[in-house]
Design a protein around this motif. Structure first.
Motif, short mmCIF file in Angstrom:
data_model
loop_
_atom_site.label_atom_id
_atom_site.label_comp_id
_atom_site.label_asym_id
_atom_site.label_seq_id
_atom_site.Cartn_x
_atom_site.Cartn_y
_atom_site.Cartn_z
N ALA A 361 0.84 -1.21 0.00
CA ALA A 361 0.00 0.00 0.00
C ALA A 361 0.88 1.26 0.00
O ALA A 361 2.02 1.22 0.45
CB ALA A 361 -0.90 -0.02 1.22
N ASP A 362 0.29 2.35 -0.48
CA ASP A 362 1.04 3.60 -0.67
C ASP A 362 1.81 4.06 0.57
O ASP A 362 2.97 4.44 0.47
CB ASP A 362 0.10 4.73 -1.11
N ASP A 363 1.15 4.02 1.75
CA ASP A 363 1.81 4.52 2.96
C ASP A 363 3.06 3.71 3.25
O ASP A 363 4.13 4.26 3.55
CB ASP A 363 0.87 4.39 4.18
N ALA A 364 2.92 2.38 3.18
CA ALA A 364 4.06 1.50 3.47
C ALA A 364 5.13 1.70 2.40
O ALA A 364 6.34 1.73 2.70
CB ALA A 364 3.61 0.05 3.52
N LEU A 365 4.70 1.87 1.17
CA LEU A 365 5.66 2.06 0.08
C LEU A 365 6.47 3.35 0.33
O LEU A 365 7.71 3.34 0.24
CB LEU A 365 4.92 2.13 -1.26
N ASP A 366 5.76 4.43 0.66
CA ASP A 366 6.46 5.70 0.89
C ASP A 366 7.43 5.58 2.06
O ASP A 366 8.57 6.06 1.98
CB ASP A 366 5.44 6.83 1.16
N GLU A 367 6.98 4.93 3.13
CA GLU A 367 7.86 4.79 4.29
C GLU A 367 9.06 3.90 3.94
O GLU A 367 10.20 4.18 4.30
CB GLU A 367 7.06 4.22 5.48
N GLY A 368 8.80 2.81 3.19
CA GLY A 368 9.89 1.92 2.77
C GLY A 368 10.91 2.68 1.92
O GLY A 368 12.13 2.52 2.09
N LEU A 369 10.42 3.54 1.05
CA LEU A 369 11.33 4.31 0.19
C LEU A 369 12.12 5.34 1.01
O LEU A 369 13.31 5.56 0.76
CB LEU A 369 10.53 4.99 -0.93
N ARG A 370 11.46 5.93 2.02
CA ARG A 370 12.18 6.88 2.89
C ARG A 370 13.31 6.15 3.63
O ARG A 370 14.43 6.64 3.74
CB ARG A 370 11.23 7.52 3.91
N ARG A 371 12.99 4.95 4.11
CA ARG A 371 14.01 4.18 4.84
C ARG A 371 15.17 3.80 3.91
O ARG A 371 16.33 3.85 4.30
CB ARG A 371 13.40 2.90 5.41
N LEU A 372 14.82 3.45 2.69
CA LEU A 372 15.86 3.08 1.73
C LEU A 372 16.75 4.30 1.45
O LEU A 372 17.98 4.19 1.40
CB LEU A 372 15.20 2.57 0.43
N GLU A 373 16.12 5.45 1.32
CA GLU A 373 16.88 6.68 1.05
C GLU A 373 17.86 6.96 2.19
O GLU A 373 19.04 7.25 1.96
CB GLU A 373 15.90 7.85 0.87
N ARG A 374 17.36 6.81 3.44
CA ARG A 374 18.25 7.07 4.60
C ARG A 374 19.39 6.06 4.63
O ARG A 374 20.54 6.39 4.90
CB ARG A 374 17.44 6.98 5.91
N PHE A 375 19.05 4.81 4.30
CA PHE A 375 20.07 3.74 4.31
C PHE A 375 21.16 4.04 3.27
O PHE A 375 22.35 3.99 3.57
CB PHE A 375 19.41 2.39 4.05
N VAL A 376 20.73 4.40 2.07
CA VAL A 376 21.69 4.69 1.00
C VAL A 376 22.55 5.90 1.41
O VAL A 376 23.77 5.91 1.23
CB VAL A 376 20.95 4.94 -0.34
N ALA A 377 21.90 6.91 1.99
CA ALA A 377 22.65 8.10 2.43
C ALA A 377 23.68 7.72 3.49
O ALA A 377 24.82 8.20 3.48
CB ALA A 377 21.68 9.15 2.97
N SER A 378 23.29 6.80 4.39
CA SER A 378 24.23 6.40 5.46
C SER A 378 25.43 5.66 4.85
O SER A 378 26.55 5.80 5.33
CB SER A 378 23.54 5.53 6.51
N LEU A 379 25.21 4.92 3.80
CA LEU A 379 26.33 4.20 3.16
C LEU A 379 27.29 5.18 2.48
O LEU A 379 28.49 4.96 2.43
CB LEU A 379 25.81 3.20 2.12
N ARG A 380 26.68 6.23 1.96
CA ARG A 380 27.53 7.22 1.25
C ARG A 380 28.26 8.12 2.24
O ARG A 380 29.10 8.92 1.86
CB ARG A 380 26.66 8.07 0.31
N GLY A 381 27.87 7.99 3.52
CA GLY A 381 28.55 8.77 4.58
C GLY A 381 28.16 10.21 4.47
O GLY A 381 28.94 11.12 4.73
#
Ligand SMILES: Cc1ncc(COP(=O)(O)O)c(C=O)c1O
Length: 381
Positions: A361-381
Motif C-alpha cells: 500500500a502507498d503509505d508503506a511504500l512511501d515509508e519503505g522508500l524513505r528508509r531506503l533513502e536514509r540507508f543509502v545516504a548512510s552508506l555514502r557517509g
C-alpha cells in the motif's frame, strides 16, 4: 552405510527469496518491498464462485487436466489474446510453478541443456536440475536485458533442448523487444529447440510496445509452450492456479507429467478460475502504475535509478554496487539497519542488483522508500 538422497536436489538451494522474507519477518516493523505478490484480495466476484461450487457438491475428483468448461474458457481467452489454443491441449496446473515444472519434466532427458536468460525467476534453474537437466545461464545485463542473437546462438549445443523466456520479466520489469523475440525464434527454428514462454505478467504492462512470443511467431507453434497464471493479474497467488498450453503432442506429455505428479487442481476452484478470465484487472494495474511513478521518482531522488525503467510486472531492479556493497550485503543490511526488505540479485542469477517490489500500500511504500533513502545516504557517509 546409508545411500544418499538425490544428487539433483543436492545442487539446489532453498529459495533465496524465502530466506530474505524470513529475515525481514524477524525484524520488528520491517517493511517488505520483497514480495512478488499482489497485496490486493481476490476480486469478490471471483471468490464468490467457490461457495457456489461447494454448495453444488463439486468436491469430487475432477478431470485431470481441468474441467471441460474451464479448459474451453482458457482456450477462448487465449484466442482473444491472439494465441489459438485447443481446449484439449490446455492443462490447468497448480500455478505457473507446476506448469513450468511439468513442462520440463515432459521435455527433458538427463543431460539436456536449457538456456535461461538471466536475471530470471529462480524456479527455472531449480526445475531444470530437478529434471536432471543442465541450466545454461545467459546474462542479459550487457544487452540491456534483451536477447542478443549471436550470444544466444553461441550457447546452443547438440544437448540444448529448450529456452525459457519471461516477458514482462521478473525481476527487471523489462519487456523483450521484437529483436529479442526474433532472435529466440531464429535460433529455436535452426536448432529445433522448444521455447517455453513464462507469460505470467502479460496482463501487467504499463507501456508498450509489448508482444508475446506466441503471437509474434505463430509459425513456431509446434515447439512453443505457453505458461500463464491466475496469480498475478487477479491477485490469486494463494489459489495456486495456472495453466499451460502447447501443440497437441507436447501437451499430451505435459498432461501425463501433471496427472502423475498432481492429479488435478481442486474441483471447486475451477468455476472461479473461469470467472476470473472475465474480470478486467485494469483497476489493479492502474494502482501499480501510480506506485511505479512513486518508486521511480523516489529512486531517482536518492540517486539509485533502476537499471531499466520497468514497463511491466511490479518490480524495479536497482544496481547497488555503487554503494560499495555487494547485493547480498546491501539487502541484509537494509533489513537489519533500515527496516526495509529487498531481494538480492543473486536470487535471480544476477549479483550487483536488488529487486524492489511495489506490491504494498502507498503509505508503506512511501515509508519503505524513505528508509531506503536514509540507508543509502548512510552508506555514502
Ligand atoms: C516469472 C514468474 N513465473 C512464475 C511464477 C509462479 O507463479 P504461480 O503463482 O502461478 O506459481 C512467478 C511467481 O512469482 C513468477 O514471478
Amino acid at each position: 552405510m546409508m545411500k544418499s538422497t538425490s544428487s539433483a536436489f543436492a545442487r539446489i538451494k532453498p529459495s533465496g527469496i524465502r530466506r530474505i522474507n524470513t529475515l525481514a519477518a524477524q525484524q520488528p516493523d520491517c517493511i517488505p518491498l520483497a514480495l512478488g505478490e499482489p497485496d490486493f484480495d481476490t476480486p469478490p466476484a471471483i471468490s464468490a464462485e467457490v461457495a457456489a461450487a461447494l454448495a453444488r457438491g463439486e468436491t469430487h475428483y475432477p478431470p485431470n487436466c481441468g474441467t471441460p468448461e474451464l479448459r474451453r474458457a482458457i482456450a477462448a481467452y487465449m484466442a482473444r489474446q491472439g494465441i489459438p489454443a485447443d481446449p484439449e491441449a490446455v492443462t490447468v496446473t497448480a500455478g505457473a510453478t507446476e506448469a513450468i515444472s511439468a513442462t520440463l519434466a515432459a521435455l527433458l532427458d538427463p543431460g539436456d541443456e536449457v538456456i535461461i536468460p538471466v536475471p530470471a525467476f529462480t524456479l527455472y534453474e531449480a526445475a531444470v536440475h530437478i529434471n536432471r537437466g543442465t541450466p545454461v545461464l545467459m546474462s542479459t545485463v550487457e544487452a540491456g536485458f534483451q536477447i542478443d542473437e549471436g550470444e544466444l546462438r553461441a550457447l546452443v549445443t547438440p544437448a540444448t533442448k529448450a529456452i525459457i523466456i519471461c516477458t514482462p520479466n521478473n525481476p527487471t520489469g523489462c519487456l523483450l523487444d521484437a529483436a529479442s523475440l526474433d532472435a529466440v525464434a531464429a535460433v529455436a527454428e535452426e536448432a529445433g529447440i522448444f521455447v517455453i514462454c513464462d507469460d505470467v505478467y502479460n496482463r501487467l504492462v504499463y507501456e508498450g510496445p509489448y508482444e508475446r512470443f506466441a503471437v509474434r511467431h505463430p509459425e513456431l507453434a509446434d515447439r512453443t509452450v505457453v505458461v500463464d497464471s491466475f496469480s498475478k493479474p487477479w491477485a490469486m497467488t494463494g489459489w495456486r492456479l495456472g495453466w499451460v498450453s502447447a501443440a497437441a503432442p507436447i501437451a499430451a506429455e505435459i498432461a501425463k507429467a501433471h496427472q502423475y505428479m498432481v492429479s488435478s487442481v481442486p474441483a471447486f476452484v475451477m468455476p472461479a478460475a473461469a470467472r476470473a478470465l472475465e474480470v478486467d484487472p485494469t483497476p489493479m494495474l492502474d494502482i501499480y502504475r501510480a506506485r511505479r511513478t512513486r518508486v521511480l521518482e523516489a529512486l531517482d531522488k536518492m540517486g539509485m535509478p533502476p537499471a531499466v525503467k520497468p514497463a511491466g510486472a511490479f518490480y524495479a531492479f536497482i544496481p547497488v554496487t555503487q554503494t560499495g556493497l555487494g547485493s547480498e550485503e546491501f539487502c541484509e543490511r537494509a533489513i537489519v539497519e533500515a527496516g526495509v526488505g529487498l531481494v538480492p540479485g543473486e536470487c535471480f542469477g544476477c549479483a550487483g542488483f536488488a529487486r524492489l517490489s511495489y506490491c504494498v500500500a502507498d503509505d508503506a511504500l512511501d515509508e519503505g522508500l524513505r528508509r531506503l533513502e536514509r540507508f543509502v545516504a548512510s552508506l555514502r557517509g
